[in-house]
Design a protein around this motif. Sequence first.
Motif, PDB file in Angstrom:
ATOM      1  N   ASP A  42       0.816  -1.217   0.000  1.00 22.02           N
ATOM      2  CA  ASP A  42       0.000   0.000   0.000  1.00 22.02           C
ATOM      3  C   ASP A  42       0.851   1.271   0.000  1.00 22.02           C
ATOM      4  O   ASP A  42       0.323   2.353  -0.246  1.00 22.02           O
ATOM      5  N   GLN A  43       2.147   1.128   0.284  1.00 21.65           N
ATOM      6  CA  GLN A  43       3.007   2.314   0.351  1.00 21.65           C
ATOM      7  C   GLN A  43       3.949   2.444  -0.842  1.00 21.65           C
ATOM      8  O   GLN A  43       4.174   3.549  -1.338  1.00 21.65           O
ATOM      9  N   ILE A  44       4.509   1.328  -1.297  1.00 19.81           N
ATOM     10  CA  ILE A  44       5.532   1.372  -2.350  1.00 19.81           C
ATOM     11  C   ILE A  44       4.994   0.740  -3.629  1.00 19.81           C
ATOM     12  O   ILE A  44       4.462  -0.371  -3.618  1.00 19.81           O
ATOM     13  N   ASN A  45       5.165   1.454  -4.743  1.00 19.62           N
ATOM     14  CA  ASN A  45       4.690   1.013  -6.052  1.00 19.62           C
ATOM     15  C   ASN A  45       5.876   0.897  -7.007  1.00 19.62           C
ATOM     16  O   ASN A  45       6.638   1.842  -7.174  1.00 19.62           O
ATOM     17  N   ILE A  46       6.043  -0.264  -7.638  1.00 23.34           N
ATOM     18  CA  ILE A  46       7.131  -0.476  -8.589  1.00 23.34           C
ATOM     19  C   ILE A  46       6.675  -0.117  -9.999  1.00 23.34           C
ATOM     20  O   ILE A  46       5.605  -0.561 -10.454  1.00 23.34           O
ATOM     21  N   ILE A  47       7.496   0.666 -10.689  1.00 22.98           N
ATOM     22  CA  ILE A  47       7.265   1.010 -12.100  1.00 22.98           C
ATOM     23  C   ILE A  47       8.410   0.406 -12.909  1.00 22.98           C
ATOM     24  O   ILE A  47       9.543   0.875 -12.825  1.00 22.98           O
ATOM     25  N   ASN A  48       8.120  -0.635 -13.671  1.00 24.20           N
ATOM     26  CA  ASN A  48       9.145  -1.334 -14.451  1.00 24.20           C
ATOM     27  C   ASN A  48       9.275  -0.670 -15.826  1.00 24.20           C
ATOM     28  O   ASN A  48       8.763  -1.159 -16.824  1.00 24.20           O
ATOM     29  N   LYS A  49       9.972   0.486 -15.835  1.00 20.90           N
ATOM     30  CA  LYS A  49      10.126   1.276 -17.057  1.00 20.90           C
ATOM     31  C   LYS A  49      11.504   1.927 -17.074  1.00 20.90           C
ATOM     32  O   LYS A  49      12.131   2.122 -16.025  1.00 20.90           O
ATOM     33  N   ASN A  50      11.949   2.306 -18.265  1.00 29.60           N
ATOM     34  CA  ASN A  50      13.075   3.224 -18.371  1.00 29.60           C
ATOM     35  C   ASN A  50      12.621   4.578 -17.834  1.00 29.60           C
ATOM     36  O   ASN A  50      11.492   5.005 -18.112  1.00 29.60           O
ATOM     37  N   LEU A  51      13.443   5.246 -17.067  1.00 30.72           N
ATOM     38  CA  LEU A  51      13.032   6.537 -16.500  1.00 30.72           C
ATOM     39  C   LEU A  51      12.770   7.583 -17.584  1.00 30.72           C
ATOM     40  O   LEU A  51      12.182   8.631 -17.308  1.00 30.72           O
ATOM     41  N   LEU A  52      13.201   7.299 -18.820  1.00 31.78           N
ATOM     42  CA  LEU A  52      12.908   8.207 -19.933  1.00 31.78           C
ATOM     43  C   LEU A  52      11.517   7.968 -20.509  1.00 31.78           C
ATOM     44  O   LEU A  52      11.082   8.714 -21.386  1.00 31.78           O
ATOM     45  N   ASP A  53      10.828   6.940 -20.023  1.00 34.16           N
ATOM     46  CA  ASP A  53       9.518   6.572 -20.565  1.00 34.16           C
ATOM     47  C   ASP A  53       8.428   6.637 -19.503  1.00 34.16           C
ATOM     48  O   ASP A  53       7.573   5.756 -19.408  1.00 34.16           O
ATOM     49  N   LEU A  54       8.435   7.701 -18.710  1.00 36.84           N
ATOM     50  CA  LEU A  54       7.489   7.809 -17.592  1.00 36.84           C
ATOM     51  C   LEU A  54       6.261   8.665 -17.910  1.00 36.84           C
ATOM     52  O   LEU A  54       5.437   8.907 -17.033  1.00 36.84           O
ATOM     53  N   GLU A  55       6.126   9.096 -19.155  1.00 41.61           N
ATOM     54  CA  GLU A  55       5.091  10.059 -19.524  1.00 41.61           C
ATOM     55  C   GLU A  55       3.703   9.647 -19.052  1.00 41.61           C
ATOM     56  O   GLU A  55       2.930  10.470 -18.553  1.00 41.61           O
ATOM     57  N   ASN A  56       3.366   8.376 -19.189  1.00 46.26           N
ATOM     58  CA  ASN A  56       2.025   7.910 -18.814  1.00 46.26           C
ATOM     59  C   ASN A  56       1.992   7.205 -17.457  1.00 46.26           C
ATOM     60  O   ASN A  56       0.986   6.580 -17.100  1.00 46.26           O
ATOM     61  N   GLU A  57       3.085   7.311 -16.712  1.00 39.83           N
ATOM     62  CA  GLU A  57       3.207   6.583 -15.446  1.00 39.83           C
ATOM     63  C   GLU A  57       3.168   7.491 -14.219  1.00 39.83           C
ATOM     64  O   GLU A  57       2.888   7.016 -13.115  1.00 39.83           O
TER      65      GLU A  57
END
Length: 246
Positions: free
Chosen positions: A95-110
């Motif tokens: 509930d506190q930490i969310n993982i985003i499995n993306k290149n940091l250059l591809d965060l536009e929709n995240e």
Amino acid sequence: MKQTNSEERLDYLPGKKRYIFQRRDIFSFSIDAVLLAGFAKVPGDKGKIIDLCAGNGAIPLQMSLRTKAKIDAVEIQEVLAGLASKSINHNGLDDQINIINKNLLDLENEVSWDSYDLVTCNPPYFKVTSEKGKNDNKMVSYARHEVAATLEDIINISSRLVKQTGRLAMVHRPERMAEIFSVMQKYSLEPKRVQFVYPKSDREANMVLVEAVRGGKSGLRTLPPIIVYGAGNTYTKEFKELYEKW
């Protein structure tokens, strides 16, 4: 340490209040991650944090001991993001930490830009050259060299993520400090705190912790040095207290 299978193991983070899944064939968490998690000024419980180059999640896991703020953790490598997710679940922190499995250059929709109180980052330390950065182990290359994103990419993205007067805290190599400060100021991040880490008192610093504030006024504080090892290659009393304070 608890053995899970032939590749993975389940370890404690310093202080033994958080577990972390790691793999034998990938870099494990190290001193720099733990020091950054303690150096960063975390927001209040209603704030937002994002950790870039999160690896297997050591920094978010440790920061969760200091704040209830929501934490996004960005990691490009699927294997490491998977380990981080397992650790988050094992520690009951979904509930506190969310993982985003993306290149940091591809965060536009995240992500929502200009919305984070704090960005943290333990990035790859070395530039890619014709001789370096092409390790046969791709996961090692991504961890050590700027294969997926450069230092300027990371600072630029951090400036877009953090809100006005929000902070970026990162750990890096002292030899790149001039570049770090220059690029931070290029993207409206004013360096405010710096702290050097020395392996021994008679050695040159091999790490530096840096904090910058978006839109901050000029004025840089240099904090007391951190010296890791004393006589007999044992941790100094000061470092041991800092490292295991969790």
